[in-house]
Scaffold this motif. Structure first.
Motif, PDB file in Angstrom:
ATOM      1  N   CYS A 103       0.867  -1.187   0.000  1.00 24.29           N
ATOM      2  CA  CYS A 103       0.000   0.000   0.000  1.00 24.29           C
ATOM      3  C   CYS A 103       0.906   1.241   0.000  1.00 24.29           C
ATOM      4  CB  CYS A 103      -0.892  -0.027   1.241  1.00 24.29           C
ATOM      5  SG  CYS A 103      -1.947   1.414   1.374  1.00 24.29           S
ATOM      6  N   VAL A 104       0.835   2.031  -1.078  1.00 28.05           N
ATOM      7  CA  VAL A 104       1.693   3.220  -1.199  1.00 28.05           C
ATOM      8  C   VAL A 104       0.835   4.459  -0.940  1.00 28.05           C
ATOM      9  CG1 VAL A 104       3.166   4.570  -2.743  1.00 28.05           C
ATOM     10  CG2 VAL A 104       3.141   2.071  -2.927  1.00 28.05           C
ATOM     11  N   VAL A 105       1.176   5.224   0.090  1.00 23.87           N
ATOM     12  CA  VAL A 105       0.372   6.401   0.430  1.00 23.87           C
ATOM     13  C   VAL A 105       1.059   7.661  -0.107  1.00 23.87           C
ATOM     14  CG1 VAL A 105      -0.737   7.697   2.289  1.00 23.87           C
ATOM     15  CG2 VAL A 105      -0.402   5.225   2.515  1.00 23.87           C
ATOM     16  N   GLY A 106       0.357   8.376  -0.975  1.00 27.60           N
ATOM     17  CA  GLY A 106       0.919   9.565  -1.637  1.00 27.60           C
ATOM     18  C   GLY A 106       1.316   9.172  -3.051  1.00 27.60           C
ATOM     19  N   LEU A 107       0.602   9.693  -4.058  1.00 31.87           N
ATOM     20  CA  LEU A 107       0.888   9.284  -5.448  1.00 31.87           C
ATOM     21  C   LEU A 107       1.433  10.472  -6.249  1.00 31.87           C
ATOM     22  CD1 LEU A 107      -2.174   6.937  -6.058  1.00 31.87           C
ATOM     23  CD2 LEU A 107       0.195   6.276  -5.564  1.00 31.87           C
ATOM     24  N   GLY A 108       2.453  11.115  -5.690  1.00 34.44           N
ATOM     25  CA  GLY A 108       3.102  12.232  -6.365  1.00 34.44           C
ATOM     26  C   GLY A 108       4.364  11.783  -7.077  1.00 34.44           C
ATOM     27  N   TYR A 109       5.365  12.660  -7.109  1.00 35.74           N
ATOM     28  CA  TYR A 109       6.586  12.429  -7.883  1.00 35.74           C
ATOM     29  C   TYR A 109       7.371  11.195  -7.420  1.00 35.74           C
ATOM     30  CZ  TYR A 109       6.141  16.636 -10.627  1.00 35.74           C
ATOM     31  OH  TYR A 109       5.696  17.559 -11.532  1.00 35.74           O
ATOM     32  N   PHE A 152       4.233  -7.132  -7.922  1.00 34.00           N
ATOM     33  CA  PHE A 152       3.562  -6.943  -6.634  1.00 34.00           C
ATOM     34  C   PHE A 152       2.126  -6.479  -6.894  1.00 34.00           C
ATOM     35  CE2 PHE A 152       8.023  -6.242  -5.442  1.00 34.00           C
ATOM     36  CZ  PHE A 152       8.126  -6.985  -4.272  1.00 34.00           C
ATOM     37  N   SER A 153       1.262  -6.753  -5.914  1.00 26.49           N
ATOM     38  CA  SER A 153      -0.098  -6.220  -5.994  1.00 26.49           C
ATOM     39  C   SER A 153      -0.096  -4.903  -5.216  1.00 26.49           C
ATOM     40  CB  SER A 153      -1.044  -7.244  -5.360  1.00 26.49           C
ATOM     41  OG  SER A 153      -2.257  -6.624  -5.103  1.00 26.49           O
ATOM     42  N   VAL A 154      -0.370  -3.793  -5.903  1.00 23.26           N
ATOM     43  CA  VAL A 154      -0.173  -2.483  -5.274  1.00 23.26           C
ATOM     44  C   VAL A 154      -1.482  -1.709  -5.183  1.00 23.26           C
ATOM     45  CG1 VAL A 154       1.121  -0.320  -5.386  1.00 23.26           C
ATOM     46  CG2 VAL A 154       2.152  -2.420  -6.293  1.00 23.26           C
ATOM     47  N   HIS A 155      -1.731  -1.198  -3.982  1.00 22.88           N
ATOM     48  CA  HIS A 155      -2.860  -0.275  -3.804  1.00 22.88           C
ATOM     49  C   HIS A 155      -2.266   1.108  -3.531  1.00 22.88           C
ATOM     50  CE1 HIS A 155      -6.752   1.260  -2.668  1.00 22.88           C
ATOM     51  NE2 HIS A 155      -6.237   1.703  -1.514  1.00 22.88           N
ATOM     52  N   GLY A 156      -2.517   2.047  -4.429  1.00 17.06           N
ATOM     53  CA  GLY A 156      -2.006   3.406  -4.250  1.00 17.06           C
ATOM     54  C   GLY A 156      -3.071   4.289  -3.635  1.00 17.06           C
ATOM     55  N   VAL A 157      -2.640   5.186  -2.741  1.00 20.00           N
ATOM     56  CA  VAL A 157      -3.599   6.037  -2.040  1.00 20.00           C
ATOM     57  C   VAL A 157      -3.253   7.503  -2.264  1.00 20.00           C
ATOM     58  CG1 VAL A 157      -4.535   6.633   0.239  1.00 20.00           C
ATOM     59  CG2 VAL A 157      -3.805   4.280  -0.236  1.00 20.00           C
ATOM     60  N   ASN A 216      -2.284  -4.974 -11.553  1.00 21.62           N
ATOM     61  CA  ASN A 216      -1.447  -4.960 -10.346  1.00 21.62           C
ATOM     62  C   ASN A 216      -1.446  -3.618  -9.613  1.00 21.62           C
ATOM     63  OD1 ASN A 216      -0.708  -7.565 -10.573  1.00 21.62           O
ATOM     64  ND2 ASN A 216       1.323  -7.176 -11.453  1.00 21.62           N
ATOM     65  N   LEU A 217      -1.934  -2.559 -10.254  1.00 23.14           N
ATOM     66  CA  LEU A 217      -1.997  -1.259  -9.570  1.00 23.14           C
ATOM     67  C   LEU A 217      -3.414  -0.721  -9.630  1.00 23.14           C
ATOM     68  CD1 LEU A 217      -0.794   1.311  -8.256  1.00 23.14           C
ATOM     69  CD2 LEU A 217      -0.213   2.121 -10.554  1.00 23.14           C
ATOM     70  N   ARG A 218      -3.950  -0.411  -8.435  1.00 20.51           N
ATOM     71  CA  ARG A 218      -5.236   0.274  -8.335  1.00 20.51           C
ATOM     72  C   ARG A 218      -5.030   1.439  -7.386  1.00 20.51           C
ATOM     73  NH1 ARG A 218      -9.298   0.501 -11.350  1.00 20.51           N
ATOM     74  NH2 ARG A 218     -10.747   0.890  -9.637  1.00 20.51           N
ATOM     75  N   ALA A 219      -5.733   2.538  -7.643  1.00 23.00           N
ATOM     76  CA  ALA A 219      -5.628   3.681  -6.738  1.00 23.00           C
ATOM     77  C   ALA A 219      -6.940   3.888  -6.009  1.00 23.00           C
ATOM     78  CB  ALA A 219      -5.253   4.933  -7.535  1.00 23.00           C
ATOM     79  N   GLY A 220      -6.862   4.479  -4.832  1.00 22.69           N
ATOM     80  CA  GLY A 220      -8.074   4.776  -4.064  1.00 22.69           C
ATOM     81  C   GLY A 220      -7.808   5.908  -3.091  1.00 22.69           C
ATOM     82  N   ILE A 221      -8.873   6.367  -2.468  1.00 26.02           N
ATOM     83  CA  ILE A 221      -8.750   7.471  -1.501  1.00 26.02           C
ATOM     84  C   ILE A 221      -8.327   6.933  -0.132  1.00 26.02           C
ATOM     85  CG2 ILE A 221     -10.179   9.107  -0.166  1.00 26.02           C
ATOM     86  CD1 ILE A 221      -9.655  10.297  -2.826  1.00 26.02           C
ATOM     87  N   GLU A 222      -8.783   5.726   0.181  1.00 26.25           N
ATOM     88  CA  GLU A 222      -8.510   5.153   1.510  1.00 26.25           C
ATOM     89  C   GLU A 222      -7.466   4.043   1.435  1.00 26.25           C
ATOM     90  OE1 GLU A 222      -9.546   6.146   4.387  1.00 26.25           O
ATOM     91  OE2 GLU A 222     -10.764   7.729   3.472  1.00 26.25           O
ATOM     92  N   PRO A 223      -6.582   3.966   2.465  1.00 25.35           N
ATOM     93  CA  PRO A 223      -5.651   2.828   2.526  1.00 25.35           C
ATOM     94  C   PRO A 223      -6.402   1.502   2.690  1.00 25.35           C
ATOM     95  CG  PRO A 223      -5.055   4.534   4.115  1.00 25.35           C
ATOM     96  CD  PRO A 223      -6.407   4.901   3.582  1.00 25.35           C
ATOM     97  N   GLU A 224      -5.725   0.433   2.323  1.00 22.19           N
ATOM     98  CA  GLU A 224      -6.295  -0.911   2.498  1.00 22.19           C
ATOM     99  C   GLU A 224      -5.269  -1.768   3.223  1.00 22.19           C
ATOM    100  OE1 GLU A 224      -7.236  -2.555  -1.330  1.00 22.19           O
ATOM    101  OE2 GLU A 224      -8.975  -1.234  -1.594  1.00 22.19           O
ATOM    102  N   PRO A 225      -5.702  -2.884   3.843  1.00 22.76           N
ATOM    103  CA  PRO A 225      -4.726  -3.777   4.471  1.00 22.76           C
ATOM    104  C   PRO A 225      -3.678  -4.225   3.454  1.00 22.76           C
ATOM    105  CG  PRO A 225      -6.957  -4.421   5.049  1.00 22.76           C
ATOM    106  CD  PRO A 225      -7.079  -3.352   4.008  1.00 22.76           C
ATOM    107  N   ALA A 226      -2.421  -4.377   3.899  1.00 19.78           N
ATOM    108  CA  ALA A 226      -1.333  -4.767   2.994  1.00 19.78           C
ATOM    109  C   ALA A 226      -0.259  -5.454   3.831  1.00 19.78           C
ATOM    110  CB  ALA A 226      -0.765  -3.538   2.305  1.00 19.78           C
ATOM    111  N   ARG A 246      -1.700   7.999  10.637  1.00 17.29           N
ATOM    112  CA  ARG A 246      -2.998   7.770  11.310  1.00 17.29           C
ATOM    113  C   ARG A 246      -3.952   7.022  10.393  1.00 17.29           C
ATOM    114  NH1 ARG A 246      -2.546  13.157  13.108  1.00 17.29           N
ATOM    115  NH2 ARG A 246      -1.538  13.076  15.136  1.00 17.29           N
ATOM    116  N   ARG A 247      -3.882   7.312   9.093  1.00 14.48           N
ATOM    117  CA  ARG A 247      -4.828   6.682   8.167  1.00 14.48           C
ATOM    118  C   ARG A 247      -4.505   5.206   7.914  1.00 14.48           C
ATOM    119  NH1 ARG A 247      -5.195   9.817   3.102  1.00 14.48           N
ATOM    120  NH2 ARG A 247      -6.987   8.511   2.698  1.00 14.48           N
ATOM    121  N   ILE A 248      -3.205   4.862   7.959  1.00 16.54           N
ATOM    122  CA  ILE A 248      -2.897   3.430   7.758  1.00 16.54           C
ATOM    123  C   ILE A 248      -3.084   2.630   9.053  1.00 16.54           C
ATOM    124  CG2 ILE A 248      -1.301   3.791   5.799  1.00 16.54           C
ATOM    125  CD1 ILE A 248       1.010   3.108   7.859  1.00 16.54           C
ATOM    126  N   ALA A 249      -3.004   3.327  10.222  1.00 16.67           N
ATOM    127  CA  ALA A 249      -2.986   2.618  11.515  1.00 16.67           C
ATOM    128  C   ALA A 249      -4.080   1.545  11.652  1.00 16.67           C
ATOM    129  CB  ALA A 249      -3.043   3.626  12.666  1.00 16.67           C
TER     130      ALA A 249
END
Ligand code: SAJ
Length: 402
Positions: free
Chosen positions: A9-15, A29-34, A68-78, A105-108
């Motif tokens: 789970c990658v938080v922050g999809l900037g540079y 890898f199976s990646v969830h971008g936030v 293998n890459l999906r993006a979302g607003i909320e983190p997911e278990p990883a 706090r959001r991944i916690a």
């Protein structure tokens, strides 16, 4: 064991976050971008990109296309969480850690025993332990026993991100040895450079040191440019000659230092050690003073005309990028506009429109100017020769015009 069945789970999809997430996606890898911005999430899920970086479009398209890459607003278990959010400064150059705090706090709620949490954001010393580990501990996680935490600062150069993500050596510092070992193993799975193990605090200061080193070296070059200007010596020739010494390697002067890394990170060292970091603070001040020195040059030249045409070449913070963040060129052009020093023409070949300036083709700007101000060493400007230009006052802040 790192295996590619793992979910990241990658938080922050900037540079940094987006290239990292898409690279990991293409590595299997199976990646969830936030990301907090819905339009960014939507763009990425369509296999498109919201930033300009060579080859990133192809990588994102491939990672999203393969599923293998999906993006979302909320983190997911990883299995592994990577935090790649900004660390700007606030107030009197104090680090603003609110994005890191918020991301942690959001991944916690999604973190579970066995997980590894990696902070990639450039961070002041102590952030991995005192912010990330503390917030996760406060959320009830058993840090070091069940949940592992490390800092691995990003070190990639905009314009070369995808190459450097793989080729650069990486520094990995855990909050304890187990965390370090787990993070080292993960980076080995996709980095070709060496993965260098240390502790979190050293890793944090190493990243700040790299950017402060570059800032101090550029400040030295910028100071030389002022000295040379007073003494009518060509600073670029001077530096080229001095650099022929086997142990001298001076960087290049310019209109100031921009971007949101080198102009920001040294302040984190100063904020933590205000008494000791004298040279680092002074380098920041020397570099920050350079744009106003350039404006003063324009003011003096403008006095020679009734209403000069002032041509400004380049707005980006450095060569061959479209990024205007913290750009000294932009600061200078705005100042010239505000003071109404003449009729202003602006060219920036890497962007098509700008909210404040009516951009012109650079060839027209060159033809029409009485004062020609070169602010960025974009490749389009490299062939310029003073002998080919009409009678014009040249202010070349990058030493490009022959
Ligand atoms: N600049 C000069 N003279 C020079 C070199 C650069 O005036 O000789 C100016 C540039 O024009 C620009 C600014 O400095 O305005 C910064 O540009 P840069 O190319 O030096 O660096 P960045 O900000 O694009 O990326 C830096 C890199 N750090 C180092 O090279 C030590 C990169 O590896 C980091 O990952 C990045 O900061 C970051 O994210 O921290």
């Amino acid at each position: 064991m790192t295996n590619k069945q793992q979910k990241i789970c990658v938080v922050g999809l900037g540079y940094i976050g987006l290239p990292t997430a898409s690279l990991l996606g293409t590595k299997g890898f199976s990646v969830h971008g936030v990301d907090v911005t819905q339009s960014v999430v939507d763009t990425i899920n369509q296999g498109k990109i919201h930033i300009v970086e060579p080859d990133l479009d192809i990588l994102v398209k491939s990672a999203v296309g393969s599923g293998n890459l999906r993006a979302g607003i909320e983190p997911e278990p990883a299995d592994i969480f990577i935090l790649a959010v900004p660390t700007p400064f606030k107030g009197d150059h104090e680090p603003d850690l609110s994005y890191i705090e918020d991301a942690t706090r959001r991944i916690a709620p999604h973190v579970k025993p066995g997980n590894l949490v990696i902070l990639e954001s450039t961070s002041p010393v102590g952030t991995t332990e005192n912010v990330v580990a503390r917030i996760l501990a406060d959320a009830g996680h058993k840090i070091g026993e069940e949940v592992f935490i490390a800092h691995c600062p990003e070190r990639v150069l905009p314009g070369r991100i995808l190459i450097e993500l793989i080729e650069n050596d990486r520094i990995v510092g855990g909050i304890d040895e187990k965390s370090t070992a787990k993070a080292v193993e993960f980076y080995h799975s996709f980095v070709r450079g060496e993965v260098l193990a240390t502790n979190a605090r050293t890793a944090e200061l190493a990243k700040l040191t790299e950017n402060a080193f570059r800032d101090v070296n550029i400040a030295f070059a910028n100071e030389l440019s002022l000295i040379c200007d007073e003494q009518e010596i060509n600073v670029w020739e001077l530096i080229k000659l001095a650099n022929r010494h086997p142990r001298v390697s001076i960087l290049q002067p310019g209109p100031g230092v921009g971007g949101h890394c080198i102009a920001v990170d040294p302040w984190f060292i100063v904020a933590a050690a205000p008494q000791s970091a004298r040279l680092i603070r002074m380098a920041r001040k020397v570099n920050d003073a350079k744009p106003d020195w350039v404006v003063e040059k324009v003011r003096t030249s403008a006095k020679k005309f009734k209403r000069p045409v002032i041509g400004c070449l380049g707005l980006a913070f450095k060569a061959d990028v479209d990024d205007l963040r913290e750009s000294p060129a932009l600061h200078i052009v705005r100042q010239i506009q505000q003071e109404q020093l003449g009729e202003m023409l602006v060219a920036e070949p890497n962007i098509s429109t700008h909210a404040e300036f009516d951009l012109q083709p650079y060839q027209d700007v060159i033809k029409r100017s009485d004062i020609l101000l070169l602010l960025v060493d974009h490749k389009q400007f490299h062939g310029l020769r003073a002998s080919d230009l009409k009678e014009v006052i040249l202010i070349d802040t990058r030493g490009v015009i022959k």
